[in-house]
Write a protein that holds these residues in place. Structure first.
Motif, PDB file in Angstrom:
ATOM      1  N   ARG A  93      51.045  36.682  31.297  1.00  0.00           N
ATOM      2  CA  ARG A  93      49.852  36.397  30.495  1.00  0.00           C
ATOM      3  C   ARG A  93      48.998  35.308  31.129  1.00  0.00           C
ATOM      4  O   ARG A  93      47.769  35.396  31.138  1.00  0.00           O
ATOM      5  CB  ARG A  93      50.269  36.038  29.081  1.00  0.00           C
ATOM      6  N   LYS A  94      49.652  34.287  31.668  1.00  0.00           N
ATOM      7  CA  LYS A  94      48.922  33.191  32.317  1.00  0.00           C
ATOM      8  C   LYS A  94      48.156  33.705  33.541  1.00  0.00           C
ATOM      9  O   LYS A  94      46.985  33.365  33.745  1.00  0.00           O
ATOM     10  CB  LYS A  94      49.909  32.094  32.726  1.00  0.00           C
ATOM     11  N   LEU A  95      48.828  34.508  34.368  1.00  0.00           N
ATOM     12  CA  LEU A  95      48.162  35.062  35.547  1.00  0.00           C
ATOM     13  C   LEU A  95      46.997  35.962  35.154  1.00  0.00           C
ATOM     14  O   LEU A  95      45.935  35.932  35.786  1.00  0.00           O
ATOM     15  CB  LEU A  95      49.155  35.843  36.416  1.00  0.00           C
ATOM     16  N   LYS A  96      47.192  36.753  34.106  1.00  0.00           N
ATOM     17  CA  LYS A  96      46.125  37.652  33.650  1.00  0.00           C
ATOM     18  C   LYS A  96      44.922  36.846  33.164  1.00  0.00           C
ATOM     19  O   LYS A  96      43.779  37.184  33.475  1.00  0.00           O
ATOM     20  CB  LYS A  96      46.648  38.573  32.551  1.00  0.00           C
ATOM     21  N   GLN A  97      45.171  35.783  32.422  1.00  0.00           N
ATOM     22  CA  GLN A  97      44.081  34.930  31.944  1.00  0.00           C
ATOM     23  C   GLN A  97      43.333  34.290  33.108  1.00  0.00           C
ATOM     24  O   GLN A  97      42.138  34.018  33.006  1.00  0.00           O
ATOM     25  CB  GLN A  97      44.614  33.851  30.999  1.00  0.00           C
ATOM     26  N   ALA A  98      44.032  34.077  34.227  1.00  0.00           N
ATOM     27  CA  ALA A  98      43.407  33.501  35.421  1.00  0.00           C
ATOM     28  C   ALA A  98      42.685  34.561  36.258  1.00  0.00           C
ATOM     29  O   ALA A  98      42.135  34.246  37.309  1.00  0.00           O
ATOM     30  CB  ALA A  98      44.456  32.779  36.264  1.00  0.00           C
ATOM     31  N   GLY A  99      42.729  35.827  35.809  1.00  0.00           N
ATOM     32  CA  GLY A  99      42.022  36.889  36.516  1.00  0.00           C
ATOM     33  C   GLY A  99      42.789  37.545  37.642  1.00  0.00           C
ATOM     34  O   GLY A  99      42.233  38.337  38.408  1.00  0.00           O
ATOM     35  N   GLU A 100      44.075  37.252  37.741  1.00  0.00           N
ATOM     36  CA  GLU A 100      44.868  37.815  38.838  1.00  0.00           C
ATOM     37  C   GLU A 100      45.082  39.321  38.689  1.00  0.00           C
ATOM     38  O   GLU A 100      45.443  39.987  39.655  1.00  0.00           O
ATOM     39  CB  GLU A 100      46.204  37.089  38.972  1.00  0.00           C
ATOM     40  N   ASN A 101      44.810  39.880  37.508  1.00  0.00           N
ATOM     41  CA  ASN A 101      44.908  41.327  37.326  1.00  0.00           C
ATOM     42  C   ASN A 101      43.835  42.071  38.135  1.00  0.00           C
ATOM     43  O   ASN A 101      43.887  43.278  38.267  1.00  0.00           O
ATOM     44  CB  ASN A 101      44.810  41.699  35.843  1.00  0.00           C
ATOM     45  N   LYS A 102      42.898  41.331  38.706  1.00  0.00           N
ATOM     46  CA  LYS A 102      41.885  41.928  39.584  1.00  0.00           C
ATOM     47  C   LYS A 102      42.348  41.941  41.044  1.00  0.00           C
ATOM     48  O   LYS A 102      41.672  42.493  41.901  1.00  0.00           O
ATOM     49  CB  LYS A 102      40.577  41.173  39.461  1.00  0.00           C
ATOM     50  N   HIS A 103      43.488  41.313  41.310  1.00  0.00           N
ATOM     51  CA  HIS A 103      43.972  41.176  42.688  1.00  0.00           C
ATOM     52  C   HIS A 103      45.302  41.870  42.945  1.00  0.00           C
ATOM     53  O   HIS A 103      45.649  42.126  44.098  1.00  0.00           O
ATOM     54  CB  HIS A 103      44.106  39.698  43.062  1.00  0.00           C
ATOM     55  N   PHE A 104      46.060  42.118  41.877  1.00  0.00           N
ATOM     56  CA  PHE A 104      47.419  42.618  42.047  1.00  0.00           C
ATOM     57  C   PHE A 104      47.741  43.749  41.076  1.00  0.00           C
ATOM     58  O   PHE A 104      47.178  43.835  39.997  1.00  0.00           O
ATOM     59  CB  PHE A 104      48.446  41.508  41.793  1.00  0.00           C
ATOM     60  N   ARG A 105      48.697  44.569  41.472  1.00  0.00           N
ATOM     61  CA  ARG A 105      49.316  45.568  40.595  1.00  0.00           C
ATOM     62  C   ARG A 105      50.660  44.988  40.152  1.00  0.00           C
ATOM     63  O   ARG A 105      51.364  44.356  40.941  1.00  0.00           O
ATOM     64  CB  ARG A 105      49.562  46.871  41.354  1.00  0.00           C
TER      65      ARG A 105
END
Length: 127
Positions: A44-56
């Motif tokens: 959740r923390k990574l997603k809030q930081a926008g990392e869902n745009k960089h990783f699967r």
């Protein structure tokens, strides 16, 4: 943004939603899996930081897998981070199907060594 990039980003984001829901379900339905709560919080923390745009995201035998793969399944030559959760620690590693590049046992997912692995993986090409 071109159509291919949009499709890649959509696939990345969908993988996060699926893995996040999977972890939430496991935790809510089995109190013995409470050791997964930090991993769920980390997602959740990574997603809030926008990392869902960089990783699967994916899972393998209950372990969290972070990659730059466009496709659902990893090829043998694709680098990925694997996070294995235990009661009081985590084993995090950067690897591909053939080679282990780095591996650490850490107590907290905010550890700078994991942050370094994420930055290293982010510098690899999306494929």
């Amino acid at each position: 943004m071109d159509e291919t990039t949009e499709e890649i980003l959509k696939g990345f984001d969908e993988s996060w939603s699926l893995v996040e829901a999977d972890y939430e379900s496991r935790i809510n339905n089995n109190p013995q899996l409470n050791f997964l709560i930090p991993v769920y919080s980390f997602i959740r923390k990574l997603k809030q930081a926008g990392e869902n745009k960089h990783f699967r995201l994916g899972t393998s035998m209950g372990e969290l897998v972070i990659s730059r793969s466009v496709a659902f399944r990893l090829r043998q030559d694709q680098k990925f981070i694997k996070i294995e959760a235990f009661d009081n620690s985590f084993i995090v590693s950067l690897r591909d199907g053939k080679k282990l590049y780095r591996e650490y046992t850490i107590k907290d997912l905010d550890d700078e060594r994991l942050t370094g692995l994420i930055q290293t993986l982010k510098s690899t090409l999306v494929d």
